[in-house]
Motif scaffolding. Structure first.
Motif, PDB file in Angstrom:
ATOM      1  N   LEU A   1       0.804  -1.211  -0.037  1.00  0.00           N
ATOM      2  CA  LEU A   1       0.039  -0.005   0.066  1.00  0.00           C
ATOM      3  C   LEU A   1       1.112   1.307  -0.058  1.00  0.00           C
ATOM      4  O   LEU A   1       0.506   2.326  -0.735  1.00  0.00           O
ATOM      5  N   GLN A   2       1.877   1.184   1.061  1.00  0.00           N
ATOM      6  CA  GLN A   2       2.803   2.397   0.827  1.00  0.00           C
ATOM      7  C   GLN A   2       3.505   2.527  -0.846  1.00  0.00           C
ATOM      8  O   GLN A   2       3.634   3.796  -1.012  1.00  0.00           O
ATOM      9  N   ALA A   3       3.661   1.554  -1.543  1.00  0.00           N
ATOM     10  CA  ALA A   3       4.316   1.531  -2.781  1.00  0.00           C
ATOM     11  C   ALA A   3       3.423   2.053  -3.581  1.00  0.00           C
ATOM     12  O   ALA A   3       3.862   3.009  -4.472  1.00  0.00           O
ATOM     13  N   THR A   4       2.025   2.076  -3.551  1.00  0.00           N
ATOM     14  CA  THR A   4       0.820   2.595  -4.223  1.00  0.00           C
ATOM     15  C   THR A   4       1.078   4.162  -4.134  1.00  0.00           C
ATOM     16  O   THR A   4       1.012   4.789  -5.042  1.00  0.00           O
ATOM     17  N   GLY A   5       1.260   4.452  -2.730  1.00  0.00           N
ATOM     18  CA  GLY A   5       1.527   5.884  -2.445  1.00  0.00           C
ATOM     19  C   GLY A   5       2.629   6.591  -3.150  1.00  0.00           C
ATOM     20  O   GLY A   5       2.681   7.746  -3.618  1.00  0.00           O
ATOM     21  N   VAL A   6       3.944   5.792  -3.174  1.00  0.00           N
ATOM     22  CA  VAL A   6       4.912   6.049  -3.999  1.00  0.00           C
ATOM     23  C   VAL A   6       4.670   6.239  -5.636  1.00  0.00           C
ATOM     24  O   VAL A   6       5.142   7.392  -6.087  1.00  0.00           O
ATOM     25  N   TYR A   7       3.880   5.355  -5.953  1.00  0.00           N
ATOM     26  CA  TYR A   7       3.625   5.584  -7.479  1.00  0.00           C
ATOM     27  C   TYR A   7       2.847   6.787  -7.710  1.00  0.00           C
ATOM     28  O   TYR A   7       3.099   7.411  -8.607  1.00  0.00           O
ATOM     29  N   ALA A   8       2.110   7.077  -6.686  1.00  0.00           N
ATOM     30  CA  ALA A   8       1.025   8.349  -7.087  1.00  0.00           C
ATOM     31  C   ALA A   8       1.776   9.684  -6.954  1.00  0.00           C
ATOM     32  O   ALA A   8       1.700  10.397  -7.773  1.00  0.00           O
ATOM     33  N   GLU A   9       2.860   9.634  -6.125  1.00  0.00           N
ATOM     34  CA  GLU A   9       3.535  10.726  -6.062  1.00  0.00           C
ATOM     35  C   GLU A   9       4.633  10.966  -7.240  1.00  0.00           C
ATOM     36  O   GLU A   9       4.781  12.050  -7.697  1.00  0.00           O
ATOM     37  N   ALA A  10       4.999   9.759  -7.564  1.00  0.00           N
ATOM     38  CA  ALA A  10       6.152   9.752  -8.974  1.00  0.00           C
ATOM     39  C   ALA A  10       5.235  10.121  -9.960  1.00  0.00           C
ATOM     40  O   ALA A  10       5.760  10.845 -11.106  1.00  0.00           O
ATOM     41  N   HIS A  11       4.109   9.559 -10.346  1.00  0.00           N
ATOM     42  CA  HIS A  11       2.928  10.136 -11.429  1.00  0.00           C
ATOM     43  C   HIS A  11       2.786  11.490 -11.279  1.00  0.00           C
ATOM     44  O   HIS A  11       2.792  12.180 -12.312  1.00  0.00           O
ATOM     45  N   ARG A  12       2.509  12.034 -10.077  1.00  0.00           N
ATOM     46  CA  ARG A  12       2.109  13.363 -10.052  1.00  0.00           C
ATOM     47  C   ARG A  12       3.512  14.322 -10.443  1.00  0.00           C
ATOM     48  O   ARG A  12       3.137  15.577 -11.038  1.00  0.00           O
ATOM     49  N   ARG A  13       4.690  13.818 -10.192  1.00  0.00           N
ATOM     50  CA  ARG A  13       5.660  14.488 -10.717  1.00  0.00           C
ATOM     51  C   ARG A  13       6.379  14.377 -12.104  1.00  0.00           C
ATOM     52  O   ARG A  13       7.037  14.812 -12.494  1.00  0.00           O
ATOM     53  N   GLY A  14       5.593  13.400 -12.917  1.00  0.00           N
ATOM     54  CA  GLY A  14       5.725  12.884 -14.176  1.00  0.00           C
ATOM     55  C   GLY A  14       7.002  12.151 -14.555  1.00  0.00           C
ATOM     56  O   GLY A  14       7.568  12.035 -15.446  1.00  0.00           O
ATOM     57  N   LEU A  15       7.408  11.485 -13.340  1.00  0.00           N
ATOM     58  CA  LEU A  15       8.331  10.445 -13.414  1.00  0.00           C
ATOM     59  C   LEU A  15       7.963   9.206 -13.983  1.00  0.00           C
ATOM     60  O   LEU A  15       6.961   8.608 -13.633  1.00  0.00           O
ATOM     61  N   ARG A  16       8.779   8.601 -14.744  1.00  0.00           N
ATOM     62  CA  ARG A  16       8.276   7.164 -15.436  1.00  0.00           C
ATOM     63  C   ARG A  16       8.939   6.040 -14.623  1.00  0.00           C
ATOM     64  O   ARG A  16      10.096   6.259 -14.016  1.00  0.00           O
ATOM     65  N   LEU A  17       8.049   5.155 -14.141  1.00  0.00           N
ATOM     66  CA  LEU A  17       8.350   3.903 -13.586  1.00  0.00           C
ATOM     67  C   LEU A  17       8.502   2.895 -14.459  1.00  0.00           C
ATOM     68  O   LEU A  17       7.661   2.573 -15.256  1.00  0.00           O
ATOM     69  N   PRO A  18       9.761   2.192 -14.338  1.00  0.00           N
ATOM     70  CA  PRO A  18      10.844   2.271 -13.570  1.00  0.00           C
ATOM     71  C   PRO A  18      11.976   2.935 -14.036  1.00  0.00           C
ATOM     72  O   PRO A  18      13.104   3.077 -13.422  1.00  0.00           O
TER      73      PRO A  18
END
Length: 333
Positions: free
Chosen positions: A249-266
């Motif tokens: 669940l924490q990782a999904t929060g990290v995903y959300a913040e990364a997407h908000r910043r326009g960062l591509r995973l991985p």
């Protein structure tokens, strides 16, 4: 004098405590209509005099097992509940669920002792002060699942190899070439939170990498906590290229913040979780995570309270974790 005559009686406890036999019976059965001071005085006498209920737990079984859990609205909790219910059903018992919702509330003890449960599982929930004494006096076995804070080594616990799981997750990221690796974990009072951070630190040490405490964040295991701590990490002058999250669940929060910043995973940020709940395969990209056998933890805990370990059996059971590699990790750019 026979053993039966030597046994301490309710009448003796009542006379010594200066209360009625009915009051002693209410304390024994967890009834709530007894003043706290009176309850404490009677309970202390019951403990000091070694009062034992007549009969055996096999004869007195109610077919009810209590699951006291910190929260019930997470995938982790649902898996624990599912495993407990499956094993209890096989044993011909039913599970009664109490959610503490993070409150320091011991009222469940009164209900448990009143209904004479066959056992209690505490899952990521603290054992209240005096709780072990009250459950033992009532003849109710109990086990801690993922114990919270310090605990008596004489109390049975069921957990997983949190340290080894965090070590494997961090070594996976190091093996991909990451050197700035952030770690987000849960509340510091939880044993699992501390163990996961220690495993992360050990992996860095083995690789000869320094531990930058600015990259270590304690929070909660929910998505909001993951997003908040990821925000702090990614705002650093030298942000991490990978983040190890203490829960999926924490990782999904990290995903959300990364997407908000326009960062591509991985490509621009690798992420590893912990738990391997069902959502890991449905988020995008699919989450690399550490699998812990939640259903089996709960099943073993049920078996432990129904058949408490003897003096020659281990009280601390740790199940192995394993790394599940998916699409959320890659070498740093």
């Amino acid at each position: 004098m026979t053993t039966e005559r030597a046994r301490v009686t309710i009448a003796e406890i009542a006379r010594e405590a200066g209360v009625s036999e009915a009051t002693v019976s209410k304390v024994l059965n967890g009834r709530t209509e007894v003043a706290p001071a009176t309850r404490a005085r009677v309970q202390d006498l019951l403990d000091a005099r070694g009062y034992e209920r007549r009969g055996t737990r096999v004869e007195e079984r109610t077919g009810l097992i209590d699951l006291v859990i910190s929260e019930i609205d997470t995938p982790w909790s649902m898996d624990v509940l599912r495993g407990a219910e499956q094993e209890a059903r096989r044993a011909g018992a039913a599970v009664v669920v109490t959610s503490t919702e993070g409150r320091d509330d011991a009222s469940w003890l009164d209900r448990v002792t009143a209904r004479r449960s066959d056992g209690v599982l505490l899952a990521l929930a603290p054992l209240p002060a005096g709780g072990a004494r009250r459950l033992t006096a009532a003849g109710i076995p109990f086990v801690l699942v993922d114990p919270v804070g310090g605990f008596d080594p004489a109390i049975p616990t069921v957990g997983v190899t949190n340290w080894a799981g965090a070590l494997a997750a961090t070594e996976h990221l190091i093996g991909l070439g990451h050197r700035r690796i952030g770690a987000i974990t849960g509340p510091p009072e939880l044993v699992c939170s501390q163990q996961r951070v220690e495993g992360y630190r050990a992996a860095l040490g083995r690789a000869g990498l320094p531990v930058d405490e600015a990259l270590v964040r304690f929070g909660d295991f929910r998505p909001g906590g993951g997003a908040e701590q990821a925000r702090t990490l990614l705002d650093l002058p030298d942000p991490p290229t990978a983040i190890f999250a203490g829960s999926d669940l924490q990782a999904t929060g990290v995903y959300a913040e990364a997407h908000r910043r326009g960062l591509r995973l991985p490509d621009q940020l690798s992420v590893v979780g912990f738990d391997d709940v069902a959502l890991c395969e449905w988020v995008s990209p699919a989450l690399t995570t550490v699998r812990q056998p939640l259903l089996e933890m709960a099943r073993i805990a049920i078996r432990t309270v129904l058949d408490p370990p003897g003096t020659d059996q281990p009280l601390r059971i740790e199940l192995a974790t394993s790394l599940v590699t998916r699409e959320s990790t890659a070498p740093p750019r």
